[in-house]
Each structure stands twice: as structure tokens, then as C-alpha cells.
Design an enzyme around this catalytic site. Structure first.
Site, short mmCIF file in Angstrom:
data_model
loop_
_atom_site.label_atom_id
_atom_site.label_comp_id
_atom_site.label_asym_id
_atom_site.label_seq_id
_atom_site.Cartn_x
_atom_site.Cartn_y
_atom_site.Cartn_z
N GLY A 12 0.84 -1.21 0.00
CA GLY A 12 0.00 0.00 0.00
C GLY A 12 0.87 1.24 0.00
N GLU A 115 5.95 -5.18 5.46
CA GLU A 115 6.19 -6.61 5.73
C GLU A 115 6.28 -7.48 4.47
OE1 GLU A 115 3.65 -9.36 8.64
OE2 GLU A 115 2.77 -7.46 8.04
N GLY A 116 5.25 -7.39 3.59
CA GLY A 116 5.17 -8.24 2.41
C GLY A 116 6.32 -7.98 1.45
N ASP A 139 0.95 2.26 9.20
CA ASP A 139 0.56 1.65 10.47
C ASP A 139 1.67 1.68 11.52
OD1 ASP A 139 -1.79 1.09 9.19
OD2 ASP A 139 -1.43 -1.06 8.98
N ARG A 183 -4.32 -2.58 10.98
CA ARG A 183 -4.76 -3.98 10.87
C ARG A 183 -4.55 -4.74 12.16
NH1 ARG A 183 -5.89 -5.78 6.10
NH2 ARG A 183 -5.92 -7.93 6.82
N GLU A 234 -9.33 -0.22 12.66
CA GLU A 234 -10.13 -1.19 11.89
C GLU A 234 -9.96 -2.63 12.39
OE1 GLU A 234 -8.52 -1.01 7.88
OE2 GLU A 234 -6.50 -1.38 8.62
O1 F6P Z 1 -0.72 -0.01 4.98
C1 F6P Z 1 -1.50 -0.86 5.75
C2 F6P Z 1 -2.92 -0.50 5.61
O2 F6P Z 1 -2.98 0.87 5.77
C3 F6P Z 1 -3.85 -1.20 6.60
O3 F6P Z 1 -4.03 -0.56 7.80
C4 F6P Z 1 -5.11 -1.37 5.80
O4 F6P Z 1 -5.87 -2.44 6.25
C5 F6P Z 1 -4.59 -1.58 4.45
O5 F6P Z 1 -3.41 -0.82 4.34
C6 F6P Z 1 -5.56 -1.31 3.36
O6 F6P Z 1 -4.88 -1.34 2.15
P1 F6P Z 1 -5.54 -1.59 0.72
O7 F6P Z 1 -6.83 -0.86 0.65
O8 F6P Z 1 -4.52 -1.06 -0.23
O9 F6P Z 1 -5.74 -3.06 0.61
#
Ligand code: F6P
Length: 361
Positions: A12, A115-116, A139, A183, A234
């Protein structure tokens, strides 16, 4: 010394990615005389027909305040599959990518991501390919670095949202719920909740009791405050339940805020509203701190490569940028310490985390 290096952004987006790209290019070209190739759309850009662009001092001019990433990004792509909620790295794409990198004469890579992405970068290290990671996530949940860029900007945005919700909540005597990202961890909710004067902060690290939320709302009413502001990450969960997903298959979280809104309205009869801040936290211009941190990370990543380091990630420790092994960087999540100072401070000033035994804490 490498003649030519590549850079890519994965996962992201986060405010500050372009600050890193600019600093990498300026340092690589200006300081070390290397050439720089920008790989598009994360690691997928080096599969099949590679997608890339030459990065020059001119092409990165003016991008420092720009949100997003000029290189494009992908969330998962072909290098990682999620099996039973865990990442799995198929062998094939790395070998194809290494062949393409050789053909493009890209001798080393800088990978920006969470992480990924850093997990994929570690697969390149295992194949002996020179690679340095730069941590990115709004995050702020990577244990190996005290801060990631994008986080401070996200807090600014969430704080402004809480300020704005405050005045409308007070005018209408409503319960306002702001759902923010996070998350597995509640860093954004905690920091913004403190800075934006929330009454209740709900984070994944402290499973909440619905009764404790009700107690707080009722106690405020008794004390003459007929509105309540709640910020919820969330990934926050009620005791004994699972996180709420908008799309379970894709592991996309969301919905805890509206779920709470419905129950609060039904239980108290008070009008309640929920606002999901979503990607407003990730889009747009980075604040001054994230521009500075991204720039420092970018320059230090190139210096690490130039010094012969590989398989490392740049990290902020005690205000200095250092390098740590990529494998350490992806090993642990940094969660909010529930007995830590910030949580204590929040409780001291009367903020509730709605733990089942909250009133005794
Ligand atoms: O970068 C992590 C994050 O911001 C999470 O908190 C969130 O769940 C996620 O990205 C959402 O990302 P996307 O809409 O790109 O899947």
C-alpha cells in the site's frame, strides 16, 4: 561500486514514498555516479516484459511533496501467495526476475515497502542478489524501526478529522465514531486519539467490552457532556469475537465502526454517526517529518549499498538511521504496549480503552 541500481515501491502507498525515490536518485547519481532505473508496479515490473523508467535528477525534480509513488505499486502481486492467512513465496518468479535484472544490467535493488515487500526482498537476498529494504507503512508496525514514514502524516489527518468531528458531535449531542487504519496495531488510533481528544480509543491490542463503552458514554452524560468521540482501529475486536472484514477472502478489514454505531444507537437511543477515514490517511502530500525521514532513509539506503551491504533494511533507532538484517525486519510486529506510557497517559487523562475491567485500571 555498482554502475546501475534499481528502485521499486511495493504494498500500500504511504506519504513520503516519492521523498525516498528522490533521495535515492540524488544520492546514487549525484554522490556515487550510479545510474538509476525505476521499476514500475512493484516486483511485478520485473516479470515478463519488464516495465521500467530511467530516473534522472530531472525526472525526480519536484516530487518531494507529491503523494503516492511515481513508480506505481501493487499490494501482493505474483511473488507472494497467502495460504491460510500466512505469506508463501513461490520460487519461480524470483528466478525470472533475476534473469530480467541481469538483462537490464541492474546490479542491485532498493525496495520500499512493508512486511510483504520486505519479505520478497529477503527472497532476493537468499538468491545472493544485492538488495536493501526501506521500511514503509502508515501503520508504523514494524518492530525493527522506531518509525516508518507516512505514519506522522496519517496521524495529522486522523487528528484533524477528530477535531472536526468534535465540534459537530458537541453541536448535536451525538456519539461520533472515527474508524482509522491499523490492521494488527492501534498506533494511529492511539496517537490521533490523544492528539484529537477522543473519549474512547479502541485498538487491537486491547479487546474491548461493549459494556465499558456504554459505561463511558453514560458517565460522560452524568458529568454534563452529552456527546462522545470514539476512535477505533479497523482491527479492533470485542472480547471473544473476531475482527470485522468488508471482504474476508481478500483479508480486507472494515466495518467495526458502523457495527458499533448501530449498537450504541440501539442501546442508548442517542444519535450516532460513523466516519471511515480510509485511504484519506494514505493519499496526498507527506508532512514535513515524513519528507525528512523519507529523504534520510533514501540517502542511507544508497550509502548502505555503496558500502557493500546487502540483505539489510534501513531503520530509525535513537534518532539515527542504521541498518538491520532484512530477516529481523520482517520477523516481528511492533504492537502498542498495553502497559506502556502512552496508554497510561491516555487513561490518566480520562480516555477509556473500554477494556472489560476499565474502571479498575
Ligand atoms: O498499509 C496498511 C494499511 O494501511 C492497513 O491498515 C489497511 O488495512 C490496508 O493498508 C488497506 O490497504 P488496501 O486498501 O490497499 O488493501
Amino acid at each position: 561500486m555498482y554502475k546501475q541500481i534499481g528502485i521499486l515501491t511495493g504494498g500500500g502507498d504511504a506519504p513520503g514514498l516519492n521523498a525516498v525515490i528522490r533521495a535515492v536518485v540524488r544520492t546514487a547519481v549525484g554522490e556515487f555516479g550510479m545510474k538509476c532505473i525505476g521499476i514500475e508496479d512493484s516486483f511485478d515490473g520485473i516479470l515478463g516484459e519488464p516495465k521500467y523508467t530511467k530516473l534522472t535528477l530531472k525526472s525526480v525534480s519536484g516530487i518531494l511533496p507529491r503523494g503516492g509513488t511515481i513508480l506505481g505499486t501493487r499490494n501482493r502481486g505474483s511473488f507472494v501467495k497467502i495460504i491460510d492467512g500466512k505469506p508463501f513465496f513461490p520460487e519461480m518468479p524470483v528466478e525470472e526476475a533475476l534473469k530480467n535484472l541481469e538483462a537490464l544490467e541492474i546490479e542491485a535493488l532498493i525496495a520500499l515497502g512493508g512486511e510483504g515487500t520486505l519479505g520478497i526482498a529477503d527472497q532476493f537476498r537468499k538468491h545472493g542478489y544485492p538488495i536493501i529494504g526501506v521500511p514503509k507503512t502508515i501503520d508504523n508496525d514494524l518492530a525493527a524501526t522506531e518509525l516508518t514514514f507516512g505514519f506522522m502524516t496519517a496521524i495529522d489527518i486522523a487528528t484533524e478529522a477528530l477535531d472536526r468531528l468534535h465540534t459537530t458531535a458537541a453541536s448535536h449531542d451525538r456519539v461520533m465514531i472515527l474508524e482509522v487504519m491499523g490492521r494488527h496495531t492501534g498506533w494511529i488510533a492511539l496517537h490521533a486519539g490523544l492528539a484529537g481528544s477522543a473519549d474512547v480509543i479502541l485498538i487491537p491490542e486491547v479487546p474491548f467490552s461493549f459494556k465499558s463503552i456504554m459505561d463511558k458514554i453514560r458517565q460522560r452524560e452524568k458529568n454534563g457532556s452529552r456527546f462522545t468521540n470514539i476512535v477505533v482501529a479497523e482491527g479492533a475486536v470485542e472480547v471473544g469475537t473476531q475482527p470485522i472484514y468488508t471482504d474476508k477472502e481478500a483479508l480486507r478489514l472494515g466495518g467495526v465502526g458502523s457495527h458499533l454505531r448501530r449498537r450504541i444507537e440501539a442501546e442508548t437511543g442517542k444519535e450516532s454517526r460513523c466516519v471511515v477515514l480510509g485511504h484519506l490517511q494514505r493519499g496526498g502530500s507527506p508532512n514535513a517529518f515524513d519528507r525528512m525521514l523519507g529523504t534520510n532513509f533514501g540517502a542511507c539506503a544508497v550509502r548502505a549499498l555503496a558500502n557493500g551491504q546487502t540483505g539489510k533494511m534501513v531503520a530509525l533507532r535513537a534518532n539515527e538511521v542504521v541498518t538491520v538484517p532484512l530477516s529481523d525486519a520482517i520477523a516481528n510486529l511492533k504492537t502498542v504496549p498495553v502497559e506502556g506510557q502512552l496508554v497510561r497517559t491516555a487513561r490518566d487523562i480520562g480516555i477509556s480503552f473500554a477494556a472489560p475491567n476499565e474502571s479498575k485500571l
